[in-house]
Design an enzyme around this catalytic site. Structure first.
Site, PDB file in Angstrom:
ATOM      1  N   CYS A 158       0.813  -1.229   0.000  1.00 20.58           N
ATOM      2  CA  CYS A 158       0.000   0.000   0.000  1.00 20.58           C
ATOM      3  C   CYS A 158       0.843   1.275   0.000  1.00 20.58           C
ATOM      4  O   CYS A 158       0.340   2.350  -0.302  1.00 20.58           O
ATOM      5  CB  CYS A 158      -0.932   0.011   1.200  1.00 20.58           C
TER       6      CYS A 158
ATOM      7  N   HIS B 263      -3.648   7.114   2.797  1.00 22.34           N
ATOM      8  CA  HIS B 263      -4.045   5.826   2.223  1.00 22.34           C
ATOM      9  C   HIS B 263      -5.404   5.461   2.802  1.00 22.34           C
ATOM     10  O   HIS B 263      -5.612   5.554   4.012  1.00 22.34           O
ATOM     11  CB  HIS B 263      -2.992   4.774   2.583  1.00 22.34           C
TER      12      HIS B 263
ATOM     13  N   ASN C 167     -10.441  -0.096  -0.008  1.00 20.86           N
ATOM     14  CA  ASN C 167      -8.982  -0.036   0.066  1.00 20.86           C
ATOM     15  C   ASN C 167      -8.410  -0.527  -1.266  1.00 20.86           C
ATOM     16  O   ASN C 167      -8.485  -1.712  -1.580  1.00 20.86           O
ATOM     17  CB  ASN C 167      -8.499  -0.921   1.232  1.00 20.86           C
TER      18      ASN C 167
HETATM   19  N1  ACO Z   1     -18.756  -8.851   9.188  1.00 19.89           N
HETATM   20  C1  ACO Z   1     -19.148  -9.159  10.445  1.00 19.89           C
HETATM   21  N2  ACO Z   1     -18.290  -9.538  11.417  1.00 19.89           N
HETATM   22  C2  ACO Z   1     -16.987  -9.613  11.087  1.00 19.89           C
HETATM   23  C3  ACO Z   1     -16.513  -9.338   9.807  1.00 19.89           C
HETATM   24  C4  ACO Z   1     -17.453  -8.939   8.845  1.00 19.89           C
HETATM   25  N3  ACO Z   1     -17.099  -8.614   7.574  1.00 19.89           N
HETATM   26  N4  ACO Z   1     -15.168  -9.487   9.790  1.00 19.89           N
HETATM   27  C5  ACO Z   1     -14.820  -9.869  11.029  1.00 19.89           C
HETATM   28  N5  ACO Z   1     -15.912  -9.958  11.802  1.00 19.89           N
HETATM   29  C6  ACO Z   1     -15.984 -10.342  13.224  1.00 19.89           C
HETATM   30  C7  ACO Z   1     -14.820 -11.194  13.652  1.00 19.89           C
HETATM   31  O1  ACO Z   1     -15.038 -12.548  13.340  1.00 19.89           O
HETATM   32  C8  ACO Z   1     -14.802 -10.931  15.151  1.00 19.89           C
HETATM   33  O2  ACO Z   1     -15.807 -11.723  15.743  1.00 19.89           O
HETATM   34  P1  ACO Z   1     -15.560 -12.405  17.185  1.00 19.89           P
HETATM   35  O3  ACO Z   1     -15.361 -11.264  18.139  1.00 19.89           O
HETATM   36  O4  ACO Z   1     -16.835 -13.164  17.403  1.00 19.89           O
HETATM   37  O5  ACO Z   1     -14.338 -13.261  17.027  1.00 19.89           O
HETATM   38  C9  ACO Z   1     -15.251  -9.471  15.259  1.00 19.89           C
HETATM   39  O6  ACO Z   1     -15.905  -9.178  14.025  1.00 19.89           O
HETATM   40  C10 ACO Z   1     -14.100  -8.503  15.483  1.00 19.89           C
HETATM   41  O7  ACO Z   1     -13.050  -8.819  14.560  1.00 19.89           O
HETATM   42  P2  ACO Z   1     -11.764  -7.921  14.443  1.00 19.89           P
HETATM   43  O8  ACO Z   1     -10.853  -8.502  13.404  1.00 19.89           O
HETATM   44  O9  ACO Z   1     -11.197  -7.676  15.798  1.00 19.89           O
HETATM   45  O10 ACO Z   1     -12.425  -6.566  13.883  1.00 19.89           O
HETATM   46  P3  ACO Z   1     -11.770  -5.154  13.709  1.00 19.89           P
HETATM   47  O11 ACO Z   1     -12.554  -4.148  14.434  1.00 19.89           O
HETATM   48  O12 ACO Z   1     -10.276  -5.180  13.948  1.00 19.89           O
HETATM   49  O13 ACO Z   1     -12.020  -4.857  12.153  1.00 19.89           O
HETATM   50  C11 ACO Z   1     -10.759  -4.888  10.122  1.00 19.89           C
HETATM   51  C12 ACO Z   1     -11.480  -5.725  11.192  1.00 19.89           C
HETATM   52  C13 ACO Z   1     -11.798  -4.018   9.455  1.00 19.89           C
HETATM   53  C14 ACO Z   1     -10.133  -5.839   9.120  1.00 19.89           C
HETATM   54  C15 ACO Z   1      -9.671  -4.000  10.791  1.00 19.89           C
HETATM   55  O14 ACO Z   1      -8.896  -4.781  11.660  1.00 19.89           O
HETATM   56  C16 ACO Z   1      -8.751  -3.326   9.800  1.00 19.89           C
HETATM   57  O15 ACO Z   1      -9.138  -2.485   9.009  1.00 19.89           O
HETATM   58  N6  ACO Z   1      -7.431  -3.634   9.877  1.00 19.89           N
HETATM   59  C17 ACO Z   1      -6.399  -2.951   9.094  1.00 19.89           C
HETATM   60  C18 ACO Z   1      -6.467  -3.216   7.642  1.00 19.89           C
HETATM   61  C19 ACO Z   1      -5.324  -2.460   6.978  1.00 19.89           C
HETATM   62  O16 ACO Z   1      -5.096  -1.312   7.259  1.00 19.89           O
HETATM   63  N7  ACO Z   1      -4.563  -3.116   6.170  1.00 19.89           N
HETATM   64  C20 ACO Z   1      -3.337  -2.434   5.701  1.00 19.89           C
HETATM   65  C21 ACO Z   1      -3.368  -2.018   4.366  1.00 19.89           C
HETATM   66  S1  ACO Z   1      -3.921  -3.300   3.257  1.00 19.89           S
HETATM   67  C22 ACO Z   1      -2.560  -3.739   2.288  1.00 19.89           C
HETATM   68  O17 ACO Z   1      -1.431  -3.488   2.560  1.00 19.89           O
HETATM   69  C23 ACO Z   1      -2.900  -4.593   1.071  1.00 19.89           C
END
Ligand code: ACO
Length: 324
Positions: A115, A251, A281
């Protein structure tokens, strides 16, 4: 000798026509529009259709930037394409794009820094212009992440979209790119990655269809801390404060990451260019896409001070302070 600087002459972007909404995703995995909007800020993303490629998107973005500047491909003397989803291993995406646009002879290459790739590209092009090795560079960030996204994995498939953004950088007597800062730390290589590669052998590639792997919440935490620190470091080195910034163009990975950074900086969200709701993203394409949107709708004006920042798999991260 008068120092040579690089400035942004023009911008362009392209998204595929096909749209994947949160409601579409509700029918594909166990998720909801409300969860996706609350946790990420994303409402829809564009994804390529069968047969449409990253090079198609990069070409449209590049042509749009050339048209905005009133230039031809023959006016360029460098093409850099940042991507993790190239059409083929070689010729590189820069060369393939040069062939599409109709240029000859000048250097073209691609670079891969997930990214943060567009910031890396900007840093390289800026250095080549400042040292007189290039005069006018096309820097493109383009991705088709939908091709490596698992649409049965709700934790990743809701995030990613496809698109390309382009800028034309050219030599100038006044500074445009005021500074660039690029970093990497391979100790984090297992938090966000795509597992396959040519050197691991064709059997593995043929037998498995690999997808982006991400430990989302850990990536989130490191991204917020690293990018907040980097923003302050970038502003401090330039001797400017947040109040001097006209626009922050981050980003577009997750609205909550952006909000956490702006809270730490004390920067109002009204001064942030946000396209995540529409684009999702798009990895290395997201900053030049957001930049072009805000240039074309008139928010970004000549002379304004802009901060770009990106963070991605590796980890890699970087920033650029720009007088537009
Ligand atoms: N819909 C519903 N529930 C979901 C979903 C979904 N799409 N995805 C995950 N959940 C659930 C999980 O299973 C978990 O359930 P549990 O508590 O029963 O186990 C709960 O939601 C919380 O999951 P987390 O992973 O802790 O959720 P979080 O708030 O962290 O959000 C996300 C997830 C959106 C992926 C976030 O962590 C994020 O944006 N991370 C960074 C992504 C990023 O910046 N990447 C870098 C750039 S990408 C690149 O380089 C290609």
């Amino acid at each position: 000798m008068t120092p040579v600087h690089a400035r942004i002459r023009s911008t362009g972007h392209c998204v595929p026509e096909r749209v994947l909404t949160n409601q579409d995703l509700e029918r594909m995995v166990t998720t909801s529009d409300e969860w996706i909007r609350d946790r990420t800020g994303i409402e829809r993303r564009h994804i390529v259709s069968p047969g449409e490629t990253n090079l198609d998107l990069c070409e449209k973005a590049a042509r749009s930037a050339l048209a905005a500047a009133g230039l031809e491909a023959s006016d360029l003397d460098l093409i850099l394409v940042a991507t993790t989803t190239p059409n083929q291993v070689f010729p590189n995406m820069g060369v393939l794009l040069q062939e599409r646009l109709g240029g000859h002879g000048y250097p073209c290459t691609s670079l891969e820094a997930a990214c943060a790739g567009f910031i890396y590209g900007l840093a390289v092009a800026n250095s080549l212009i400042q040292t007189g090795q290039a005069h006018r560079a096309l820097v493109v960030g383009g991705e088709t992440l939908s091709r490596i996204t698992d649409y049965t994995d709700r934790s990743t498939c809701i995030l990613f979209g496809d698109g390309a953004g382009a800028v034309i950088l050219e030599a100038a007597s006044e500074p445009g790119i005021l500074s660039t800062h690029i970093h990497a730390d391979g100790a984090y290589k297992d938090l966000l990655y795509y597992p396959s590669g040519i050197s691991q052998g064709f059997d593995r590639l043929r037998e498995s269809v690999d997808f982006i792997q991400m430990k989302g919440s850990e990536v989130f935490r490191v991204a917020v801390n690293t990018l907040s620190h980097l923003a302050l470091e970038t502003l401090e080195k330039a001797g400017v404060g947040c109040a001097d910034l006209s626009w922050f163009v981050p980003h577009q990975a997750n609205l909550r990451i952006i909000q956490a950074i702006t809270r730490k900086l004390g920067l109002p969200l009204e001064r942030v260019v946000l396209t995540i709701a529409e684009h999702g993203n798009t990895s290395t394409a997201s900053i030049p896409m957001a930049l072009d949107v805000a240039v074309r709708d008139g928010r970004i004006q000549r002379g304004q001070l802009l901060l770009f920042e990106a963070f991605g798999g590796g980890f890699t991260w970087g920033s650029a302070l720009v007088r537009y």
